[in-house]
Design an enzyme around this catalytic site. Structure first.
Site, PDB file in Angstrom:
ATOM      1  N   ASP A  99      -5.874   5.181  -0.693  1.00  0.00           N
ATOM      2  CA  ASP A  99      -5.126   4.487   0.371  1.00  0.00           C
ATOM      3  C   ASP A  99      -4.188   5.431   1.116  1.00  0.00           C
ATOM      4  O   ASP A  99      -3.192   4.987   1.705  1.00  0.00           O
ATOM      5  CB  ASP A  99      -4.321   3.312  -0.213  1.00  0.00           C
ATOM      6  CG  ASP A  99      -5.116   2.012  -0.245  1.00  0.00           C
ATOM      7  OD1 ASP A  99      -5.996   1.843   0.626  1.00  0.00           O
ATOM      8  OD2 ASP A  99      -4.865   1.173  -1.131  1.00  0.00           O
TER       9      ASP A  99
ATOM     10  N   HIS B 283       0.838  -1.212   0.000  1.00  0.00           N
ATOM     11  CA  HIS B 283       0.000   0.000   0.000  1.00  0.00           C
ATOM     12  C   HIS B 283       0.867   1.253   0.000  1.00  0.00           C
ATOM     13  O   HIS B 283       0.975   1.957   0.993  1.00  0.00           O
ATOM     14  CB  HIS B 283      -0.965  -0.022   1.197  1.00  0.00           C
ATOM     15  CG  HIS B 283      -2.037  -1.044   1.045  1.00  0.00           C
ATOM     16  ND1 HIS B 283      -2.016  -2.253   1.698  1.00  0.00           N
ATOM     17  CD2 HIS B 283      -3.153  -1.045   0.268  1.00  0.00           C
ATOM     18  CE1 HIS B 283      -3.086  -2.957   1.354  1.00  0.00           C
ATOM     19  NE2 HIS B 283      -3.780  -2.260   0.484  1.00  0.00           N
ATOM     20  N   ASN B 284       1.484   1.509  -1.169  1.00  0.00           N
ATOM     21  CA  ASN B 284       2.404   2.635  -1.304  1.00  0.00           C
ATOM     22  C   ASN B 284       1.970   3.511  -2.487  1.00  0.00           C
ATOM     23  O   ASN B 284       0.918   3.266  -3.091  1.00  0.00           O
ATOM     24  CB  ASN B 284       3.832   2.110  -1.498  1.00  0.00           C
ATOM     25  CG  ASN B 284       3.874   1.015  -2.567  1.00  0.00           C
ATOM     26  OD1 ASN B 284       3.169   1.127  -3.592  1.00  0.00           O
ATOM     27  ND2 ASN B 284       4.633  -0.028  -2.333  1.00  0.00           N
TER      28      ASN B 284
END
Ligand SMILES: [Zn+2]
Length: 504
Positions: A292, A251-252
């Site tokens: 995100d 999750h970058n």
């Protein structure tokens, strides 16, 4: 009768002892030694004397109760021989020696028992000493464990103040660097066309290049024009977004880019501008970019089970997605980064609410609920002009993009599985160390790449993209087909793995 039988059991024998006739009688049931002693007594010699009897023919007669009876005229001649003194002395010596040996043996035994007792006592002492040392060690180990736990708690607590539990709502989000800190890239026509395809390889681009590509998308879709966005504000906003993605394995910022690029690709594939407004396109793209933000790398289940500040703040209801929305709003609340600063209040409110709705829809816990709503609307006859219908479509679209890696070519999609598993394993390791429940699909002991993907592609991805394909048929060829190929590939991989493990 009694006398007669008594007579029958008594034997009478005549003996000549020292030339004198003696009559002896004994019971037939007496033993040889009794008769021997009786004769010795009569002959007045020691009972240890050697006594021999001979008959008139000079034949030896054994001294036993069975010796034949004789007459007074033919008595047995008794010869007495004293036992040899030397022999008896030797016997005595032997007896004494035997007695000594016996005593020695007993003493030895006694002595050995003492020795054994001593050895036992020594060993017992050693065991007691060792137990004592071990006990002390256990105490020390327990103390070390407690210290480690306490240090861990302190680390987690200090993390919770920022990295894990993300920024607080009142923390002002400001840019650490200002534009133009990344160079202006001139994109080739080839890249511009390639960017619209789901086959686009996101691994080939540096973060600054990804920023430029995102910037291009906003311009190309006419969003900058639609919202009258200052191009520099767009750059600043993108920079600020990038800075607020963490360096997680999955999750970058690159995941953010992939999801947004897939949204861009789907908008082009479905020619979505023919069905929805530019504002909706802006909402779809911006929700993808922000979906995100500040993800801590541990999912909602962890947040809830570990009772993190996020879970508490959002009452266990999609804590992460709520947080992503909050950070997105915080970034936009900074005028320098607000791409919607030039739209009126009502429109901003609508845009913000649309973005929030879409980001909240990315919580997979709501998957069935959202898919059911969309299918319902579709079955009733999908109406683009119906806000509720359009909202469910937009939610399905962002969901598709969020988990669309397997739509991409294998060389692009496969590394993402490794990234996701790395993040999952980080979480499950932490859950184990904190004594929290561990999901089997995150457990490094239980998961393999194919096992992780097959079920997900089969039961989540293919049905979802097929549902979307009912509305936009082109999705079938461009997205469902690659998903089926990916499923086949992982099934092959699984079979090969099973064969390899059975043959090894
Ligand atoms: Zn995501």
């Amino acid at each position: 009768m009694g006398i007669a039988s008594s007579m029958e059991t008594t034997k009478v024998v005549f003996l000549e002892i020292n030339q004198q006739i003696n009559k002896i009688s004994f019971s037939k049931h007496s033993c040889s030694r009794d008769i021997h002693e009786l004769i010795a007594n009569i002959a007045d010699v020691s009972k240890y004397s050697i006594i021999t009897l001979t008959d008139k023919h000079d034949v030896h007669v054994p001294v036993t109760p069975a010796m034949p009876v004789n007459t007074e005229r033919s008595p047995y001649v008794v010869t007495v021989k004293m036992p040899c003194r030397r022999e008896s002395k030797q016997n005595e010596k032997k007896a004494v020696q035997a007695a000594i040996n016996q005593v020695t043996e007993q003493l030895n035994r006694t002595f050995k028992v003492d020795e054994f007792k001593k050895e036992l006592s020594d060993r017992l002492h050693q065991v007691e000493r060792r137990l004592e040392v071990e006990g002390l060690r256990i105490v020390e180990i327990e103390k070390c464990k407690q210290d480690i736990t306490s240090i861990k708690d302190q680390i987690w607590a200090s993390h919770k103040n920022y990295p894990d539990n993300c920024m607080s709502d009142d923390k002002k989000i400001t840019l650490k660097r200002d534009v133009p800190s990344y160079p202006k890239y001139t994109l080739s026509q080839e890249t511009i066309d390639y960017l619209k395809k789901p086959t686009f390889d996101s691994w080939h681009w540096e973060p600054n290049e990804m920023l430029s590509l995102l910037e291009h998308m906003y311009h190309e879709l006419g969003l900058v024009h639609e919202f009258n966005t200052n191009p520099v504000t767009l750059k600043r906003w993108l920079l600020c977004v990038q800075e607020n993605y963490r360096n997680n394995p999955f999750h970058n910022f690159r995941h953010c880019f992939c999801v947004t690029q897939m949204m861009y690709g789907m908008i082009h594939l479905c020619k979505l501008w023919e069905f929805v407004t530019r504002e909706d396109l802006g909402i779809l793209m911006t929700a993808a970019v922000c979906h995100d933000l500040d993800h801590p790398g541990y999912n909602n289940t962890y947040q809830i089970n570990a009772r993190t500040d996020l879970a508490i703040r959002y009452n266990d209801i999609s804590p992460l997605e709520n947080h992503h929305c909050a950070v997105a709003t915080q970034i936009l609340s900074n005028a320098e980064c607000n791409i919607f600063s030039n739209v009126d209040k009502d429109r901003f409110k609508r845009i913000r609410s649309g973005i929030t709705m879409l980001i909240l829809a990315t919580d997979m816990a709501r998957h069935a609920e959202i898919m059911d709503s969309f299918k319902n609307n579709f079955n009733k006859g999908f109406e683009f002009r119906d806000k509720e219908h359009l909202d469910t479509l937009k939610m399905v679209l962002i969901k598709c993009c969020d988990i669309s890696n397997e739509v991409r070519p294998m060389e692009v999609s496969e590394p993402w599985v490794d990234c996701l598993l790395e993040e999952y394993f980080n979480q499950s390791d932490r859950e184990k160390s904190e004594g929290l429940p561990v999901a089997p699909f995150m457990d490094r002991e239980k998961v393999t790449k194919p096992s992780a993907q097959i079920g997900f592609i089969k039961f989540v991805l293919i049905p979802m993209f097929e549902t979307a394909a009912k509305l936009f048929n082109q999705i079938e060829e461009v997205m469902v087909k690659p998903l089926q190929e990916a499923k086949d590939r992982y099934e092959d991989m699984k079979t090969r793995g099973e064969k390899a493990s059975t043959s090894s």
